[in-house]
Design an enzyme around this catalytic site. Structure first.
Site, mmCIF file in Angstrom:
data_model
loop_
_atom_site.group_PDB
_atom_site.id
_atom_site.type_symbol
_atom_site.label_atom_id
_atom_site.label_comp_id
_atom_site.label_asym_id
_atom_site.label_seq_id
_atom_site.Cartn_x
_atom_site.Cartn_y
_atom_site.Cartn_z
ATOM 1 N N HIS A 74 -2.409 -2.496 -5.993
ATOM 2 C CA HIS A 74 -2.561 -2.451 -5.017
ATOM 3 C C HIS A 74 -4.589 -2.238 -4.900
ATOM 4 C CE1 HIS A 74 -3.350 1.070 -1.725
ATOM 5 N NE2 HIS A 74 -3.260 -0.602 -0.908
ATOM 6 N N SER A 103 0.972 -1.069 0.298
ATOM 7 C CA SER A 103 -0.114 -0.041 -0.166
ATOM 8 C C SER A 103 0.635 1.569 0.171
ATOM 9 C CB SER A 103 -1.182 0.087 1.122
ATOM 10 O OG SER A 103 -0.505 -0.097 2.085
ATOM 11 N N GLU A 153 -4.358 0.010 -7.706
ATOM 12 C CA GLU A 153 -3.672 1.281 -8.141
ATOM 13 C C GLU A 153 -2.764 0.054 -9.184
ATOM 14 O OE1 GLU A 153 -4.341 4.419 -5.345
ATOM 15 O OE2 GLU A 153 -3.314 3.313 -4.725
ATOM 16 N N ASN A 184 -4.295 6.488 -0.829
ATOM 17 C CA ASN A 184 -3.463 6.219 0.642
ATOM 18 C C ASN A 184 -3.060 8.016 0.833
ATOM 19 O OD1 ASN A 184 -4.625 3.957 1.346
ATOM 20 N ND2 ASN A 184 -2.730 2.669 1.339
HETATM 21 N N1 3HC Z 1 -17.063 -9.596 0.997
HETATM 22 C C1 3HC Z 1 -18.704 -10.002 0.340
HETATM 23 N N2 3HC Z 1 -20.002 -9.138 1.137
HETATM 24 C C2 3HC Z 1 -19.196 -8.556 1.536
HETATM 25 C C3 3HC Z 1 -18.566 -8.226 2.398
HETATM 26 C C4 3HC Z 1 -16.936 -8.987 1.737
HETATM 27 N N3 3HC Z 1 -15.867 -8.959 1.719
HETATM 28 N N4 3HC Z 1 -18.192 -7.163 3.140
HETATM 29 C C5 3HC Z 1 -18.859 -6.651 3.827
HETATM 30 N N5 3HC Z 1 -19.848 -7.187 2.784
HETATM 31 C C6 3HC Z 1 -21.436 -7.016 2.533
HETATM 32 C C7 3HC Z 1 -21.926 -6.699 4.249
HETATM 33 O O1 3HC Z 1 -21.942 -7.448 5.047
HETATM 34 C C8 3HC Z 1 -23.327 -5.957 3.989
HETATM 35 O O2 3HC Z 1 -24.181 -7.128 3.917
HETATM 36 P P1 3HC Z 1 -25.643 -7.222 4.480
HETATM 37 O O3 3HC Z 1 -26.371 -6.196 3.888
HETATM 38 O O4 3HC Z 1 -26.256 -8.162 4.257
HETATM 39 O O5 3HC Z 1 -25.492 -6.865 5.490
HETATM 40 C C9 3HC Z 1 -23.359 -5.487 2.313
HETATM 41 O O6 3HC Z 1 -22.023 -5.887 1.788
HETATM 42 C C10 3HC Z 1 -22.905 -3.907 2.128
HETATM 43 O O7 3HC Z 1 -22.485 -3.747 3.353
HETATM 44 P P2 3HC Z 1 -22.952 -2.206 4.258
HETATM 45 O O8 3HC Z 1 -24.992 -2.546 4.021
HETATM 46 O O9 3HC Z 1 -22.783 -1.902 5.502
HETATM 47 O O10 3HC Z 1 -23.304 -1.129 2.735
HETATM 48 P P3 3HC Z 1 -22.223 -0.191 2.446
HETATM 49 O O11 3HC Z 1 -23.075 0.280 0.966
HETATM 50 O O12 3HC Z 1 -21.690 0.828 3.047
HETATM 51 O O13 3HC Z 1 -20.994 -1.031 1.176
HETATM 52 C C11 3HC Z 1 -18.489 -0.434 1.711
HETATM 53 C C12 3HC Z 1 -19.897 -1.105 1.997
HETATM 54 C C13 3HC Z 1 -18.070 -1.085 0.176
HETATM 55 C C14 3HC Z 1 -17.576 -1.107 2.997
HETATM 56 C C15 3HC Z 1 -18.622 1.060 1.869
HETATM 57 O O14 3HC Z 1 -19.029 0.859 3.191
HETATM 58 C C16 3HC Z 1 -17.500 1.637 1.650
HETATM 59 O O15 3HC Z 1 -16.837 1.582 0.759
HETATM 60 N N6 3HC Z 1 -16.376 1.539 2.832
HETATM 61 C C17 3HC Z 1 -15.674 2.300 2.304
HETATM 62 C C18 3HC Z 1 -14.148 1.094 2.437
HETATM 63 C C19 3HC Z 1 -12.962 2.309 2.056
HETATM 64 O O16 3HC Z 1 -12.449 3.332 1.572
HETATM 65 N N7 3HC Z 1 -12.028 1.280 1.649
HETATM 66 C C20 3HC Z 1 -10.782 1.636 1.155
HETATM 67 C C21 3HC Z 1 -9.693 1.459 2.586
HETATM 68 S S1 3HC Z 1 -8.092 1.898 2.013
HETATM 69 C C22 3HC Z 1 -7.280 0.536 1.833
HETATM 70 O O17 3HC Z 1 -8.006 -0.662 1.624
HETATM 71 C C23 3HC Z 1 -5.914 0.631 1.148
HETATM 72 C C24 3HC Z 1 -5.296 0.579 2.038
HETATM 73 O O18 3HC Z 1 -4.228 0.163 0.961
HETATM 74 C C25 3HC Z 1 -4.579 1.006 2.780
#
Ligand code: 3HC
Length: 386
Positions: free
Chosen positions: A147, A126, A159, A198
């Site tokens: 990434h 990352s 990425e 990031n």
């Molecule tokens: N596989 C399948 N389904 C999953 C899952 C997975 N791994 N993780 C979550 N779900 C499911 C949930 O259980 C939920 O199901 P449900 O409706 O039965 O409860 C469904 O997906 C949707 O979840 P939410 O209702 O909580 O709804 P959202 O619309 O908010 O979607 C999300 C969830 C996609 C995680 C959204 O909140 C999101 O985009 N969050 C931001 C995540 C982000 O920024 N990620 C990047 C971080 S930085 C990074 O990764 C880089 C690293 O280098 C640090």
């Protein structure tokens, strides 16, 4: 998938079965690849396979997959501890071990002495410099950064980061591989600390912690404002807990050591890491959780109305502006990356326009006067053209 100088990709080995590794293994298997998931202990692999099963079940529940298809995908992933066995016949290696250069050195030495000549190398790092990692291996021209974002099963961005010696055919292969696994690649043109997303996300976690101290605001006030006024899908503390404070801390250390201007570290992140309060996975991070399963924080529009998130927007926009000014990506690619990698529901610079670019620059100048040059506004914001 092949090019004159590259083999077609059929078999993939993912090294590291943590949050990212198990997700990358799953999306690769979903695209039809034969996947080996490798970790150093069987218990880690058992946990990872359990998570893959949970995720596939969710997809069946939501009618995105049939049970039959989910079972077929699951059976394409082979958990393996032995490194030689894990690497045998791999066309593409995707390394997703923790973010520590010394560990990566050890891993690549072991990989190099056990892998086939044909194996292409990709790292899901990352933050670590791709050129430096590529130089640790016997094949710097066939090494690239890939990434993914957490959770890899749901976030559509990857990425793609070439190092200074990466063969252009390797870049093509990587872009094509991303599309094949259902992702949208964005090319990060320069191997800079934090790459694109990031560079915006990690400093924002620190800034949110400063906002708590400086504005005497609560976590849910700040998070509600981030979610409902800055159009993020989660609050920033919520996202930090979801990502893991170990990941945030390690990314901070690496980014800060590469470029001290990119981040203004708040001690709370290191403290949480040292206390092993790593977020959702340990039941406690910034917030407390009932278990180690997927859980959301209750954030409301009422709370959002009680906190002005201009400073957070300003810091995010300033780092984003730096990327454009320095030719790491275009404004369009930046917005695409933030939408697909962090789920932003509105373009970041459209939010700047809504809050008033002059207010954003003013907030940065006030912060710079009090806390130093990290906050100096980027020329792109100062000379805002809309
Ligand atoms: N596989 C399948 N389904 C999953 C899952 C997975 N791994 N993780 C979550 N779900 C499911 C949930 O259980 C939920 O199901 P449900 O409706 O039965 O409860 C469904 O997906 C949707 O979840 P939410 O209702 O909580 O709804 P959202 O619309 O908010 O979607 C999300 C969830 C996609 C995680 C959204 O909140 C999101 O985009 N969050 C931001 C995540 C982000 O920024 N990620 C990047 C971080 S930085 C990074 O990764 C880089 C690293 O280098 C640090």
């Amino acid at each position: 998938m092949s090019s004159p100088s590259f083999p077609s990709i059929n078999k993939i080995t993912v090294l590291g079965s943590g949050v990212m590794g198990h997700g990358i293994a799953q999306v690769s298997a979903m695209a039809g690849y034969q996947v080996v998931l490798r970790d150093i202990e069987q218990s880690f692999l058992d946990k990872a396979m359990e998570k893959i099963r949970w995720s596939l079940n969710k997809m069946v529940e939501k009618q995105k997959l049939t049970q039959e298809k989910a079972d077929e995908i699951f059976s394409r992933i082979k958990p393996v501890v032995d490194i030689k066995q894990a690497l045998a016949g791999a066309d593409l290696l995707i390394e997703a071990v923790p973010e520590d250069m010394n560990l990566k050195k050890k891993v690549y030495a072991e990989v190099d002495s056990n892998s086939d000549q044909k194996t292409l190398y990709a790292s899901n790092t990352s933050t670590l410099p791709i050129t430096e990692m590529a130089a640790l291996t016997s094949r710097p021209t066939r090494f690239i950064g890939l990434h993914f974002f957490n959770p890899p099963q749901l976030m559509p961005l990857v990425e793609v980061i070439p190092g200074s010696k990466t063969d252009p055919a390797m870049v093509d292969m990587a872009m094509e591989f991303c599309r094949k696994v259902g992702k949208q690649p964005v090319l990060c043109k320069k191997d800079v600390a934090g790459f694109i997303v990031n560079r915006v996300f990690i400093p924002l976690v620190h800034e949110a912690a400063y906002c708590m101290d400086r504005d005497n605001a609560s976590m849910t006030q700040i998070d509600s404002a981030v979610k409902f006024r800055l159009s993020f899908p989660m609050g920033i503390f919520e996202l930090a807990d979801y990502t893991g404070l170990d990941v945030i801390h390690k990314a901070t250390v690496e980014m800060h050591s590469r470029d001290s201007k990119v981040i203004y570290p708040h001690p709370r992140i290191k403290q949480l890491f040292e206390e092993k309060n790593l977020g959702q996975k340990t039941g406690k991070g910034f917030y407390e959780y009932k278990g180690n399963k997927y859980e959301r924080i209750n954030l409301t529009e009422e709370q959002a109305a009680t906190y002005d998130p201009t400073k957070l927007l300003a810091v995010a926009a300033n780092n984003a502006a730096w990327l454009v000014t320095n030719g790491v990506c275009s404004r369009e690619e930046l917005e695409k990356a933030l939408k697909l990698g962090m789920g932003l529901k509105k373009e970041l610079f459209a939010t700047v326009q809504e809050f008033g670019p002059q207010n954003v620059v003013k907030a940065l100048r006030e912060l710079a006067a009090k806390y130093g040059s990290f906050y100096e506004p980027d020329p792109y914001l100062v000379n805002w053209r809309g």
